[in-house]
Enzyme design. Sequence first.
Site, short mmCIF file in Angstrom:
data_model
loop_
_atom_site.label_atom_id
_atom_site.label_comp_id
_atom_site.label_asym_id
_atom_site.label_seq_id
_atom_site.Cartn_x
_atom_site.Cartn_y
_atom_site.Cartn_z
N GLY A 1 0.77 -1.25 0.00
CA GLY A 1 0.00 0.00 0.00
C GLY A 1 0.79 1.29 0.00
O GLY A 1 0.24 2.34 0.32
N SER B 1 1.25 8.23 1.63
CA SER B 1 0.52 7.01 2.01
C SER B 1 0.74 6.70 3.49
O SER B 1 1.85 6.87 4.01
CB SER B 1 1.05 5.80 1.22
OG SER B 1 0.71 5.89 -0.13
N ILE B 2 -0.30 6.17 4.13
CA ILE B 2 -0.15 5.73 5.52
C ILE B 2 0.96 4.67 5.60
O ILE B 2 1.77 4.66 6.52
CB ILE B 2 -1.49 5.20 6.06
CG1 ILE B 2 -2.49 6.38 6.18
CG2 ILE B 2 -1.31 4.49 7.40
CD1 ILE B 2 -3.88 6.00 6.62
N GLN C 1 1.09 -2.61 -6.87
CA GLN C 1 -0.07 -3.26 -7.48
C GLN C 1 0.13 -3.61 -8.95
O GLN C 1 -0.28 -4.66 -9.41
CB GLN C 1 -1.31 -2.38 -7.33
CG GLN C 1 -2.58 -3.06 -7.78
CD GLN C 1 -3.76 -2.12 -7.89
OE1 GLN C 1 -3.72 -1.01 -7.39
NE2 GLN C 1 -4.80 -2.56 -8.54
N ASP D 1 -1.27 -7.84 -6.90
CA ASP D 1 -2.62 -7.26 -7.05
C ASP D 1 -3.54 -8.18 -6.25
O ASP D 1 -3.76 -9.33 -6.65
CB ASP D 1 -3.01 -7.23 -8.53
CG ASP D 1 -4.40 -6.63 -8.72
OD1 ASP D 1 -5.17 -6.54 -7.73
OD2 ASP D 1 -4.73 -6.27 -9.86
N ILE E 1 -4.43 -1.58 2.22
CA ILE E 1 -5.04 -1.66 0.90
C ILE E 1 -6.55 -1.49 1.03
O ILE E 1 -7.17 -2.15 1.87
CB ILE E 1 -4.73 -3.03 0.26
CG1 ILE E 1 -3.23 -3.12 -0.09
CG2 ILE E 1 -5.60 -3.30 -0.96
CD1 ILE E 1 -2.79 -4.50 -0.54
N TYR F 1 -18.92 7.87 2.79
CA TYR F 1 -18.03 6.72 2.96
C TYR F 1 -18.75 5.44 2.51
O TYR F 1 -18.14 4.50 2.02
CB TYR F 1 -17.55 6.62 4.41
CG TYR F 1 -16.28 5.83 4.58
CD1 TYR F 1 -15.09 6.23 3.96
CD2 TYR F 1 -16.25 4.66 5.34
CE1 TYR F 1 -13.93 5.50 4.11
CE2 TYR F 1 -15.09 3.93 5.49
CZ TYR F 1 -13.93 4.35 4.87
OH TYR F 1 -12.78 3.62 5.01
N LYS G 1 -15.12 -1.99 5.77
CA LYS G 1 -14.23 -1.83 6.93
C LYS G 1 -14.80 -2.59 8.15
O LYS G 1 -14.04 -3.12 8.96
CB LYS G 1 -14.02 -0.36 7.26
CG LYS G 1 -13.19 0.41 6.22
CD LYS G 1 -11.79 -0.13 6.07
CE LYS G 1 -10.88 0.80 5.27
NZ LYS G 1 -9.59 0.19 4.92
P1 NAP Z 1 -3.13 5.27 -0.52
O1 NAP Z 1 -1.83 5.94 -0.29
O2 NAP Z 1 -3.88 5.62 -1.75
O3 NAP Z 1 -2.94 3.69 -0.39
C1 NAP Z 1 -3.94 2.76 -0.81
C2 NAP Z 1 -3.17 1.61 -1.42
O4 NAP Z 1 -4.07 0.53 -1.73
C3 NAP Z 1 -2.47 2.00 -2.71
O5 NAP Z 1 -1.11 1.65 -2.64
C4 NAP Z 1 -3.21 1.15 -3.75
O6 NAP Z 1 -2.40 0.80 -4.84
C5 NAP Z 1 -3.53 -0.07 -2.91
N1 NAP Z 1 -4.48 -0.94 -3.62
C6 NAP Z 1 -5.73 -0.68 -4.05
N2 NAP Z 1 -6.23 -1.74 -4.71
C7 NAP Z 1 -5.26 -2.70 -4.69
C8 NAP Z 1 -5.15 -4.01 -5.21
N3 NAP Z 1 -6.13 -4.58 -5.93
N4 NAP Z 1 -4.00 -4.72 -4.98
C9 NAP Z 1 -2.98 -4.17 -4.30
N5 NAP Z 1 -3.00 -2.92 -3.79
C10 NAP Z 1 -4.12 -2.20 -4.00
O7 NAP Z 1 -4.14 5.59 0.69
P2 NAP Z 1 -4.07 5.42 2.28
O8 NAP Z 1 -5.04 6.41 2.79
O9 NAP Z 1 -2.67 5.44 2.75
O10 NAP Z 1 -4.74 3.98 2.49
C11 NAP Z 1 -4.11 2.91 3.19
C12 NAP Z 1 -5.15 2.22 4.06
O11 NAP Z 1 -5.49 3.11 5.14
C13 NAP Z 1 -6.46 1.87 3.37
O12 NAP Z 1 -6.92 0.62 3.85
C14 NAP Z 1 -7.39 2.98 3.84
O13 NAP Z 1 -8.75 2.61 3.79
C15 NAP Z 1 -6.90 3.12 5.26
N6 NAP Z 1 -7.32 4.36 5.94
C16 NAP Z 1 -7.08 5.57 5.38
C17 NAP Z 1 -7.49 6.73 6.04
C18 NAP Z 1 -7.26 8.09 5.44
O14 NAP Z 1 -7.90 9.05 5.88
N7 NAP Z 1 -6.37 8.24 4.49
C19 NAP Z 1 -8.12 6.64 7.29
C20 NAP Z 1 -8.34 5.37 7.85
C21 NAP Z 1 -7.93 4.24 7.16
P3 NAP Z 1 -2.56 1.70 -6.20
O15 NAP Z 1 -2.19 3.10 -5.84
O16 NAP Z 1 -1.65 1.03 -7.15
O17 NAP Z 1 -4.02 1.57 -6.60
#
Ligand code: NAP
Length: 262
Positions: A13, A19-20, A40, A64, A92, A156, A163
């Site tokens: 991710g 990214s987190i 991915q 993926d 992810i 959401y 989730k």
């Molecule tokens: P992010 O930087 O966009 O990361 C999301 C990641 O998921 C990306 O690397 C994306 O890859 C990957 N992904 C999506 N579909 C995939 C697949 N089929 N196979 C493999 N990888 C895949 O966003 P983020 O906010 O850091 O998200 C990380 C996690 O934290 C997620 O579970 C999100 O729901 C959770 N979260 C986020 C927040 C927030 O406010 N940002 C709050 C609570 C929880 P690609 O870029 O290649 O698509």
Amino acid sequence: MGFLTDKHILITGVASNRSIAYGIAQAMHREGADLAFTYQNNKLKSRVKSFAADFNSSIVLPCDVAEDASITALFIDLAKIWPTFDSFVHAIAFAPGDQLNGDYVNAVTRKGFSIAHEISSYSFVAMAKACRKMLNPNAALVTLTYLGAERAIPHYNVMGLAKASLEANTRYMASAMGPQGVRVNAISAGPIRTLASSGIKNFKRMMSHCEAVTPIRRVVTIKDVGNTAAFLCSDLSAGITGEVVHVDGGFNIAAMNELELD
Ligand code: NAP
């Protein structure tokens, strides 16, 4: 010596340095872990390679999670470098854009429901299933969730259901894998601006609202979440499993704030 010295941890991710998962990699690297990364698809390969280099890692493998074959291949390839390892971070999530806008009942579709659950929840246990035999004793798995699992958050929508499934998945995985010595936890992070969150309508306004009413009066950062993930993958958290740890500045515990009464 860091508290993750000698730990081998796979991080999924990382899509950008916002990214987190990038914040998690920073904290884990600081604490002495050896890291491996996934991307991915080929579009992101060189970007993730350069992020991995920030953490002295050259282990960058495709995965993926929509494809079982891709998950299987990931661990076959990883086993050639690390026959066993200690943790993976599941960061992810995905739902089609039309699912994350407007009235939940109008927006949700059978296909959107299925994709959101498959990519954002099933993939966590699918990864654990595929690498179970490679996990060292005292291994720890961590995933990322959001308050939308517990409460209805505007726009959401179906991602909240996915989730909720992910959080239940965490508990069932913790129960099944605990006897093997594997702990499984989730971090419920407050809102953070990333590529994924920018797909949620009115996310900027949500951030401002949180900033104003959160007990600590600020939104959390990838560093806050990273430090917690590092702790949860370390032996310091040996007694914790099946938990959803909120890293949201206390937003989830506040029913009302005096600012909202002014
Ligand atoms: P992010 O930087 O966009 O990361 C999301 C990641 O998921 C990306 O690397 C994306 O890859 C990957 N992904 C999506 N579909 C995939 C697949 N089929 N196979 C493999 N990888 C895949 O966003 P983020 O906010 O850091 O998200 C990380 C996690 O934290 C997620 O579970 C999100 O729901 C959770 N979260 C986020 C927040 C927030 O406010 N940002 C709050 C609570 C929880 P690609 O870029 O290649 O698509």
